[in-house]
Motif scaffolding. Structure first.
Motif, PDB file in Angstrom:
ATOM      1  N   GLN A 129       0.842  -1.196   0.000  1.00  0.00           N
ATOM      2  CA  GLN A 129       0.000   0.000   0.000  1.00  0.00           C
ATOM      3  C   GLN A 129       0.878   1.247   0.000  1.00  0.00           C
ATOM      4  O   GLN A 129       1.993   1.224   0.540  1.00  0.00           O
ATOM      5  N   ILE A 130       0.356   2.339  -0.581  1.00  0.00           N
ATOM      6  CA  ILE A 130       1.084   3.602  -0.506  1.00  0.00           C
ATOM      7  C   ILE A 130       0.595   4.372   0.722  1.00  0.00           C
ATOM      8  O   ILE A 130      -0.612   4.504   0.938  1.00  0.00           O
ATOM      9  N   VAL A 131       1.557   4.844   1.505  1.00  0.00           N
ATOM     10  CA  VAL A 131       1.213   5.681   2.663  1.00  0.00           C
ATOM     11  C   VAL A 131       1.246   7.134   2.194  1.00  0.00           C
ATOM     12  O   VAL A 131       2.245   7.583   1.629  1.00  0.00           O
ATOM     13  N   ASP A 132       0.156   7.838   2.407  1.00  0.00           N
ATOM     14  CA  ASP A 132       0.051   9.226   1.953  1.00  0.00           C
ATOM     15  C   ASP A 132       0.905  10.111   2.872  1.00  0.00           C
ATOM     16  O   ASP A 132       0.697  10.150   4.076  1.00  0.00           O
ATOM     17  N   VAL A 133       1.879  10.799   2.283  1.00  0.00           N
ATOM     18  CA  VAL A 133       2.854  11.545   3.084  1.00  0.00           C
ATOM     19  C   VAL A 133       2.841  13.015   2.651  1.00  0.00           C
ATOM     20  O   VAL A 133       3.015  13.319   1.474  1.00  0.00           O
ATOM     21  N   GLU A 134       2.641  13.912   3.625  1.00  0.00           N
ATOM     22  CA  GLU A 134       2.633  15.354   3.286  1.00  0.00           C
ATOM     23  C   GLU A 134       4.042  15.929   3.298  1.00  0.00           C
ATOM     24  O   GLU A 134       4.409  16.724   2.440  1.00  0.00           O
ATOM     25  N   GLN A 135       4.816  15.569   4.322  1.00  0.00           N
ATOM     26  CA  GLN A 135       6.198  16.034   4.448  1.00  0.00           C
ATOM     27  C   GLN A 135       7.013  14.853   4.958  1.00  0.00           C
ATOM     28  O   GLN A 135       6.484  14.011   5.682  1.00  0.00           O
ATOM     29  N   ASN A 142      11.288  18.303  -0.183  1.00  0.00           N
ATOM     30  CA  ASN A 142       9.999  18.495   0.486  1.00  0.00           C
ATOM     31  C   ASN A 142       9.160  19.554  -0.229  1.00  0.00           C
ATOM     32  O   ASN A 142       7.930  19.434  -0.314  1.00  0.00           O
ATOM     33  N   ALA A 143       9.833  20.584  -0.756  1.00  0.00           N
ATOM     34  CA  ALA A 143       9.104  21.620  -1.508  1.00  0.00           C
ATOM     35  C   ALA A 143       8.515  21.007  -2.783  1.00  0.00           C
ATOM     36  O   ALA A 143       7.368  21.303  -3.163  1.00  0.00           O
ATOM     37  N   LEU A 144       9.285  20.127  -3.440  1.00  0.00           N
ATOM     38  CA  LEU A 144       8.754  19.442  -4.635  1.00  0.00           C
ATOM     39  C   LEU A 144       7.542  18.592  -4.269  1.00  0.00           C
ATOM     40  O   LEU A 144       6.518  18.621  -4.954  1.00  0.00           O
ATOM     41  N   LEU A 145       7.673  17.847  -3.168  1.00  0.00           N
ATOM     42  CA  LEU A 145       6.568  16.987  -2.724  1.00  0.00           C
ATOM     43  C   LEU A 145       5.314  17.832  -2.494  1.00  0.00           C
ATOM     44  O   LEU A 145       4.218  17.469  -2.939  1.00  0.00           O
ATOM     45  N   ALA A 146       5.479  18.992  -1.834  1.00  0.00           N
ATOM     46  CA  ALA A 146       4.326  19.855  -1.550  1.00  0.00           C
ATOM     47  C   ALA A 146       3.694  20.337  -2.858  1.00  0.00           C
ATOM     48  O   ALA A 146       2.467  20.336  -3.005  1.00  0.00           O
ATOM     49  N   ARG A 147       4.523  20.719  -3.836  1.00  0.00           N
ATOM     50  CA  ARG A 147       3.973  21.216  -5.104  1.00  0.00           C
ATOM     51  C   ARG A 147       3.295  20.101  -5.890  1.00  0.00           C
ATOM     52  O   ARG A 147       2.255  20.312  -6.511  1.00  0.00           O
ATOM     53  N   ILE A 148       3.887  18.919  -5.849  1.00  0.00           N
ATOM     54  CA  ILE A 148       3.261  17.792  -6.573  1.00  0.00           C
ATOM     55  C   ILE A 148       1.889  17.504  -5.964  1.00  0.00           C
ATOM     56  O   ILE A 148       0.921  17.227  -6.671  1.00  0.00           O
ATOM     57  N   ARG A 149       1.800  17.612  -4.637  1.00  0.00           N
ATOM     58  CA  ARG A 149       0.521  17.334  -3.971  1.00  0.00           C
ATOM     59  C   ARG A 149      -0.570  18.327  -4.384  1.00  0.00           C
ATOM     60  O   ARG A 149      -1.754  18.004  -4.340  1.00  0.00           O
ATOM     61  N   GLU A 150      -0.155  19.550  -4.762  1.00  0.00           N
ATOM     62  CA  GLU A 150      -1.147  20.570  -5.151  1.00  0.00           C
ATOM     63  C   GLU A 150      -1.726  20.305  -6.545  1.00  0.00           C
ATOM     64  O   GLU A 150      -2.747  20.866  -6.915  1.00  0.00           O
ATOM     65  N   GLN A 151      -1.031  19.486  -7.321  1.00  0.00           N
ATOM     66  CA  GLN A 151      -1.443  19.293  -8.719  1.00  0.00           C
ATOM     67  C   GLN A 151      -2.497  18.200  -8.841  1.00  0.00           C
ATOM     68  O   GLN A 151      -2.524  17.276  -8.042  1.00  0.00           O
ATOM     69  N   ASP A 152      -3.294  18.314  -9.897  1.00  0.00           N
ATOM     70  CA  ASP A 152      -4.128  17.175 -10.269  1.00  0.00           C
ATOM     71  C   ASP A 152      -3.280  16.359 -11.240  1.00  0.00           C
ATOM     72  O   ASP A 152      -3.089  16.744 -12.391  1.00  0.00           O
ATOM     73  N   ILE A 212       7.416   8.719  -9.185  1.00  0.00           N
ATOM     74  CA  ILE A 212       7.883  10.077  -9.480  1.00  0.00           C
ATOM     75  C   ILE A 212       9.235  10.236  -8.775  1.00  0.00           C
ATOM     76  O   ILE A 212       9.303  10.241  -7.551  1.00  0.00           O
ATOM     77  N   ASP A 213      10.307  10.341  -9.565  1.00  0.00           N
ATOM     78  CA  ASP A 213      11.633  10.524  -8.979  1.00  0.00           C
ATOM     79  C   ASP A 213      11.858  12.011  -8.713  1.00  0.00           C
ATOM     80  O   ASP A 213      11.748  12.826  -9.634  1.00  0.00           O
ATOM     81  N   ILE A 214      12.148  12.352  -7.465  1.00  0.00           N
ATOM     82  CA  ILE A 214      12.476  13.744  -7.140  1.00  0.00           C
ATOM     83  C   ILE A 214      13.937  13.803  -6.703  1.00  0.00           C
ATOM     84  O   ILE A 214      14.481  12.821  -6.193  1.00  0.00           O
ATOM     85  N   ALA A 215      14.576  14.956  -6.921  1.00  0.00           N
ATOM     86  CA  ALA A 215      15.998  15.074  -6.587  1.00  0.00           C
ATOM     87  C   ALA A 215      16.370  16.544  -6.467  1.00  0.00           C
ATOM     88  O   ALA A 215      15.707  17.405  -7.051  1.00  0.00           O
ATOM     89  N   ASP A 216      17.434  16.803  -5.713  1.00  0.00           N
ATOM     90  CA  ASP A 216      17.881  18.186  -5.514  1.00  0.00           C
ATOM     91  C   ASP A 216      18.205  18.873  -6.838  1.00  0.00           C
ATOM     92  O   ASP A 216      18.063  20.081  -6.973  1.00  0.00           O
ATOM     93  N   GLU A 217      18.655  18.092  -7.826  1.00  0.00           N
ATOM     94  CA  GLU A 217      19.069  18.708  -9.086  1.00  0.00           C
ATOM     95  C   GLU A 217      17.905  18.829 -10.086  1.00  0.00           C
ATOM     96  O   GLU A 217      18.102  19.287 -11.211  1.00  0.00           O
TER      97      GLU A 217
END
Ligand SMILES: C[S@@+](CC[C@H](N)C(=O)[O-])C[C@H]1O[C@@H](n2cnc3c(N)ncnc32)[C@H](O)[C@@H]1O
Length: 390
Positions: free
Chosen positions: A166-172, A181-191, A204-209
């Motif tokens: 199962q996927i655990v829904d994570v805000e931060q 974390n800023a990317l995660l927050a912005r992705i959460r705002e999108q449909d 979704i791969d996120i990274a500092d670069e």
């Protein structure tokens, strides 16, 4: 003649009975397994209990009795370790609804580091090697992860749970860098339209670069060491070692985008051959380090061994940094490289490292073994080792 044997009483039979699903018992945790779970023993049976720590006395329930070991879950803590703490993350836990990313979050960081050192020392004593150096702890135990892979379904965005798919829904997430974390927050705002996609799961791969505009779905980014500060430590260590070895011809395996290759180049190694399987990683390496000879080869394909040998048959130095599976062909490769004087083996998995270097010990001596903590809150330990031909 029959030997006399005492009649087996009911209680003796009960004591020898194999543990069954749902049984409860009290247990002392005496060890940790490779997944970081507590290990206890009941009669001859070995039990694994996630979320428990060395020295703890716990009540457990059997959830999976297997032939070779028994998986159990924690019911209650009878005597807690002094190192136990309230987990620093609201999503932490060991069940199917909690995040499985940081299994050691409930333990003080100093005790985590000590446990990693102990595992490396136990491995050294099994192999008959000298004691390793003292593990280099991470300067940050939180906010260090420069990359992560998020999983998304129609109704959750986060990480995979500890004991389910199962996927655990994570805000931060407390181990992610601020950027991630800023990317995660912005992705959460999108449909994301994930509910309308054919596959129910998207990665979704996120990274500092990577900035928000360049995030892509179901596309794995090439490998990068996940803790920037500790990667710098690793490069510093490698540079110091290379200085002492003074090798001119090097073969580097599992080179990725050239993270370690840059240290080879900067240290004045004249002739550098690198091998990697991911094309995007090789493109980056070729662009940033054009003086190296870079080849795409699947290093887990044993039919490619002679091709590999021919790429750098007179190498004096072998540098390798494989994924967790290690490099089971190491012994065979080394036996076909007679000019080899030194090996630098960087590993992210104790078990495969132990298997691979066991074959080296006859011909090579260990000069240095330096553990490093790349991933706080997890049982993973990075090993950096230097070997010299006897
Ligand atoms: C632990 S990473 C090390 C990368 C690099 N040394 C670094 O520090 O960034 C392991 C590398 O092995 C590569 N790899 C995985 N499987 C491979 C295979 N079968 N053949 C060749 N390379 C492989 C991965 O793409 C990854 O770049």
């Amino acid at each position: 003649m029959l030997k006399w044997q005492p009649a087996r009483t009911k209680s003796a039979k009960r004591a020898n009975k194999q543990l069954q699903l749902g049984d409860e018992l009290d247990l002392e945790i005496t060890d940790l397994n490779s997944k970081g779970e507590g290990v206890g023993r009941h009669k001859r049976q070995v039990l694994f209990v996630p979320g428990t720590w060395l020295g703890e006395h716990v009540r457990v329930r059997i959830v999976e009795p297997k032939k070779s070991y028994v998986q159990a879950e924690l019911v209650s803590i009878l005597q807690a370790s002094d190192s136990r703490r309230d987990a620093l993350c609201p999503y932490h836990g060991v069940n199917e609804k909690t995040c499985g990313g940081c299994p050691w979050m409930f333990i003080d960081y100093a005790a985590q580091v000590y446990a990693k050192q102990r595992r490396v020392e136990e491995m050294c004593s099994r192999l008959g090697l000298d004691c390793p150096g003292t593990i280099q702890a991470s300067p940050q135990e939180l906010a260090y992860r420069n990359r992560a892979q998020l999983k998304a379904s129609a109704d959750a965005l986060g990480f995979v749970a500890a004991r389910s798919d199962q996927i655990v829904d994570v805000e931060q997430c407390v181990v992610l860098s601020d950027h991630n974390n800023a990317l995660l927050a912005r992705i959460r705002e999108q449909d994301l339209g994930i509910g309308r996609r054919r596959k129910t799961w998207v990665t979704i791969d996120i990274a500092d670069e990577v900035d928000f505009e360049h995030i892509s779905f179901n596309q794995r980014l090439p490998f990068r060491q996940g803790n920037t500060a500790q990667n710098q430590e690793m490069l510093g260590w490698l540079t110091k070692v290379l200085h002492g070895l003074n090798c001119k011809r090097a073969l580097e395996l599992f080179a990725g985008s050239g993270n370690l290759t840059q240290a080879l180049v900067a240290s004045g190694v004249d002739d550098i051959t690198v091998v990697e399987v991911v094309p995007e990683a090789l493109d980056t390496l070729r662009q940033s380090l054009p003086s190296t000879k870079a080849f795409a080869l699947d290093l887990f394909d044993k039919t490619k061994l002679s091709e590999l040998v021919s790429l750098s048959a007179d190498a004096e130095l072998l540098l390798l940094d494989p994924p967790r599976d290690g490099f089971a062909l190491l012994g065979q490769l080394v036996s076909q490289l007679p000019s080899l004087k030194s090996i630098i083996y960087i590993s992210c998995d104790l078990a495969s490292f132990e298997r691979d270097v066991a074959l080296l010990c006859d011909e090579f001596s260990l000069l240095e073994l330096q553990p490093l903590d790349m991933y706080p809150q997890t049982p993973h330990v990075e090993l950096m080792s230097v070997w010299s031909r006897k």
